[in-house]
Design a protein around this motif. Structure first.
Motif, PDB file in Angstrom:
ATOM      1  N   ASN A   1      24.534  33.247  79.127  1.00 44.80           N
ATOM      2  CA  ASN A   1      25.278  32.450  78.096  1.00 44.80           C
ATOM      3  C   ASN A   1      24.878  33.234  76.743  1.00 44.80           C
ATOM      4  N   HIS A   2      24.624  34.337  76.756  1.00 46.60           N
ATOM      5  CA  HIS A   2      24.355  35.156  75.617  1.00 46.60           C
ATOM      6  C   HIS A   2      24.686  36.703  76.213  1.00 46.60           C
ATOM      7  N   ARG A   3      24.909  37.473  75.085  1.00 43.62           N
ATOM      8  CA  ARG A   3      25.192  38.877  75.182  1.00 43.62           C
ATOM      9  C   ARG A   3      24.177  39.677  75.998  1.00 43.62           C
ATOM     10  N   VAL A   4      24.464  40.337  77.013  1.00 47.06           N
ATOM     11  CA  VAL A   4      23.440  40.853  77.918  1.00 47.06           C
ATOM     12  C   VAL A   4      24.131  42.449  77.749  1.00 47.06           C
ATOM     13  N   PRO A   5      23.212  43.289  76.915  1.00 45.65           N
ATOM     14  CA  PRO A   5      23.546  44.692  76.922  1.00 45.65           C
ATOM     15  C   PRO A   5      23.683  45.465  78.250  1.00 45.65           C
ATOM     16  N   VAL A   6      24.678  46.277  78.590  1.00 49.08           N
ATOM     17  CA  VAL A   6      24.597  47.038  79.740  1.00 49.08           C
ATOM     18  C   VAL A   6      25.093  48.459  79.520  1.00 49.08           C
ATOM     19  N   PRO A   7      24.643  49.447  80.265  1.00 48.02           N
ATOM     20  CA  PRO A   7      25.072  50.880  79.987  1.00 48.02           C
ATOM     21  C   PRO A   7      26.776  50.691  80.103  1.00 48.02           C
ATOM     22  N   THR A   8      27.410  51.768  79.570  1.00 43.92           N
ATOM     23  CA  THR A   8      28.632  51.905  79.562  1.00 43.92           C
ATOM     24  C   THR A   8      29.165  52.713  80.769  1.00 43.92           C
ATOM     25  N   ARG A   9      29.380  51.848  81.733  1.00 41.26           N
ATOM     26  CA  ARG A   9      29.926  52.414  83.078  1.00 41.26           C
ATOM     27  C   ARG A   9      31.051  51.545  83.602  1.00 41.26           C
ATOM     28  N   THR A  10      31.965  52.142  84.515  1.00 37.80           N
ATOM     29  CA  THR A  10      33.019  51.291  84.932  1.00 37.80           C
ATOM     30  C   THR A  10      32.551  50.276  85.922  1.00 37.80           C
ATOM     31  N   ASN A  11      31.771  50.257  86.686  1.00 37.98           N
ATOM     32  CA  ASN A  11      31.054  49.456  87.692  1.00 37.98           C
ATOM     33  C   ASN A  11      30.153  48.607  87.269  1.00 37.98           C
ATOM     34  N   ILE A  12      29.588  48.491  85.987  1.00 34.83           N
ATOM     35  CA  ILE A  12      28.452  47.725  85.281  1.00 34.83           C
ATOM     36  C   ILE A  12      29.189  46.801  84.202  1.00 34.83           C
ATOM     37  N   LYS A  13      29.257  45.520  84.326  1.00 28.30           N
ATOM     38  CA  LYS A  13      29.722  44.720  83.453  1.00 28.30           C
ATOM     39  C   LYS A  13      28.799  43.409  83.071  1.00 28.30           C
ATOM     40  N   SER A  14      29.166  42.944  82.011  1.00 24.25           N
ATOM     41  CA  SER A  14      28.678  41.732  81.367  1.00 24.25           C
ATOM     42  C   SER A  14      29.734  40.766  81.161  1.00 24.25           C
ATOM     43  N   ILE A  15      29.464  39.459  81.655  1.00 22.13           N
ATOM     44  CA  ILE A  15      30.220  38.368  81.393  1.00 22.13           C
ATOM     45  C   ILE A  15      29.376  37.265  80.708  1.00 22.13           C
ATOM     46  N   GLN A  16      29.827  36.960  79.222  1.00 24.72           N
ATOM     47  CA  GLN A  16      29.256  36.081  78.432  1.00 24.72           C
ATOM     48  C   GLN A  16      29.965  34.628  78.853  1.00 24.72           C
ATOM     49  N   VAL A  17      29.206  33.676  79.284  1.00 22.85           N
ATOM     50  CA  VAL A  17      29.819  32.248  79.354  1.00 22.85           C
ATOM     51  C   VAL A  17      29.263  31.281  78.018  1.00 22.85           C
ATOM     52  N   GLU A  18      30.031  30.245  77.957  1.00 27.70           N
ATOM     53  CA  GLU A  18      29.612  29.192  76.889  1.00 27.70           C
ATOM     54  C   GLU A  18      28.232  28.726  77.289  1.00 27.70           C
ATOM     55  N   SER A  19      27.601  28.373  76.085  1.00 26.04           N
ATOM     56  CA  SER A  19      26.078  27.570  76.476  1.00 26.04           C
ATOM     57  C   SER A  19      26.559  26.352  77.155  1.00 26.04           C
ATOM     58  N   GLY A  20      24.978  25.866  77.987  1.00 27.08           N
ATOM     59  CA  GLY A  20      25.316  24.971  78.466  1.00 27.08           C
ATOM     60  C   GLY A  20      24.500  24.761  79.922  1.00 27.08           C
ATOM     61  N   PHE A  21      24.035  23.774  80.444  1.00 27.34           N
ATOM     62  CA  PHE A  21      23.370  23.657  81.633  1.00 27.34           C
ATOM     63  C   PHE A  21      24.163  24.095  82.692  1.00 27.34           C
ATOM     64  N   ASP A  22      23.533  25.101  83.370  1.00 23.46           N
ATOM     65  CA  ASP A  22      24.398  25.712  84.598  1.00 23.46           C
ATOM     66  C   ASP A  22      25.690  26.323  84.484  1.00 23.46           C
ATOM     67  N   VAL A  23      26.184  26.586  83.230  1.00 19.18           N
ATOM     68  CA  VAL A  23      27.541  27.256  82.959  1.00 19.18           C
ATOM     69  C   VAL A  23      27.512  28.726  83.802  1.00 19.18           C
ATOM     70  N   ALA A  24      26.769  29.478  83.445  1.00 16.38           N
ATOM     71  CA  ALA A  24      26.469  30.791  84.022  1.00 16.38           C
ATOM     72  C   ALA A  24      26.509  30.478  85.517  1.00 16.38           C
ATOM     73  N   ASP A  25      25.559  29.770  86.151  1.00 14.03           N
ATOM     74  CA  ASP A  25      25.416  29.626  87.533  1.00 14.03           C
ATOM     75  C   ASP A  25      26.699  29.109  88.100  1.00 14.03           C
ATOM     76  N   ASN A  26      27.452  28.080  87.657  1.00 20.09           N
ATOM     77  CA  ASN A  26      28.652  27.791  88.353  1.00 20.09           C
ATOM     78  C   ASN A  26      29.679  28.926  88.041  1.00 20.09           C
ATOM     79  N   GLU A  27      29.702  29.749  87.157  1.00 21.99           N
ATOM     80  CA  GLU A  27      30.482  31.033  87.234  1.00 21.99           C
ATOM     81  C   GLU A  27      30.301  31.758  88.423  1.00 21.99           C
ATOM     82  N   ILE A  28      28.909  32.124  88.495  1.00 18.74           N
ATOM     83  CA  ILE A  28      28.709  32.930  89.508  1.00 18.74           C
ATOM     84  C   ILE A  28      29.235  32.396  90.820  1.00 18.74           C
ATOM     85  N   VAL A  29      28.863  31.241  91.202  1.00 18.37           N
ATOM     86  CA  VAL A  29      29.393  30.426  92.413  1.00 18.37           C
ATOM     87  C   VAL A  29      30.749  30.423  92.602  1.00 18.37           C
ATOM     88  N   ARG A  30      31.478  30.516  91.416  1.00 24.08           N
ATOM     89  CA  ARG A  30      33.204  30.410  91.657  1.00 24.08           C
ATOM     90  C   ARG A  30      33.678  31.853  91.639  1.00 24.08           C
TER      91      ARG A  30
END
Length: 147
Positions: A34-63
C-alpha cells in the motif's frame, strides 16, 4: 510461475535476494504494497501499489495468485488462502508453509492474538538472522529449481 511478494513488511534484504533471483532466472516477481516499493528496472520485476487499508494488499495477492505461484509473506492467514488456491507460500525467515503445517500455524497465531488482547505482553518477532536469510535463500532456490 510468478513470485508475489507481500511487500508491506518484507525486509529489504529479502527484497534484494528476490531481485537477484528474478534477474538470474527470469521469473516474474511482483511486489504488492500500500506504499511505493522501489524495484529495479527490469521487465520481469514489478511493483503494484494498492489503496491503504486493512488486508488490501493481501486481498490483491489472493485475487491475482494462481496455482503453482510462489507467495512471499509472513502473514499466516494470507499464506493459508494462497495454499488453498494451490500456490506455495514462503516466509521471509525461510519457512515453507504447507497444507500440513499451515493450520497449526494459524492456531498458534490465534492463540498469541488472544494472549495479546487479554493484556499479556508476548513481544514481537526477533530480528531477521543470518540463518533466517540463508534458509530463505535456500528454500527460494529449491522452489525455483523445481519450476
Amino acid at each position: 510461475m510468478k513470485i508475489w511478494v507481500d511487500a508491506d513488511a518484507c525486509p529489504k534484504v529479502i527484497r534484494e535476494t528476490l531481485f537477484r533471483a528474478a534477474e538470474r532466472t527470469g521469473v516474474d516477481c511482483i511486489f504488492v504494497a500500500n506504499h511505493r516499493v522501489p524495484v529495479p528496472t527490469r521487465t520481469n520485476i514489478k511493483s503494484i501499489q494498492v489503496e491503504s487499508g486493512f488486508d488490501v494488499a493481501d486481498n490483491e495477492i489472493v485475487r491475482l495468485a494462481e496455482k503453482g505461484d510462489l507467495i512471499i509473506t509472513s502473514d499466516i492467514p494470507l499464506a493459508d488462502e494462497v495454499i488453498t488456491k494451490g500456490a506455495l507460500a514462503l516466509s521471509p525467515r525461510g519457512e515453507l508453509y504447507t497444507k500440513e503445517t499451515i493450520k497449526a500455524r494459524l492456531n498458534i497465531r490465534d492463540f498469541m492474538d488472544t494472549m495479546r488482547s487479554s493484556g499479556i505482553q508476548t513481544g514481537g518477532p526477533s530480528a531477521l538472522s543470518q540463518t533466517d536469510r540463508r534458509e530463505f535463500a535456500n528454500h527460494l532456490d529449491r522452489v525455483l529449481a523445481k519450476r
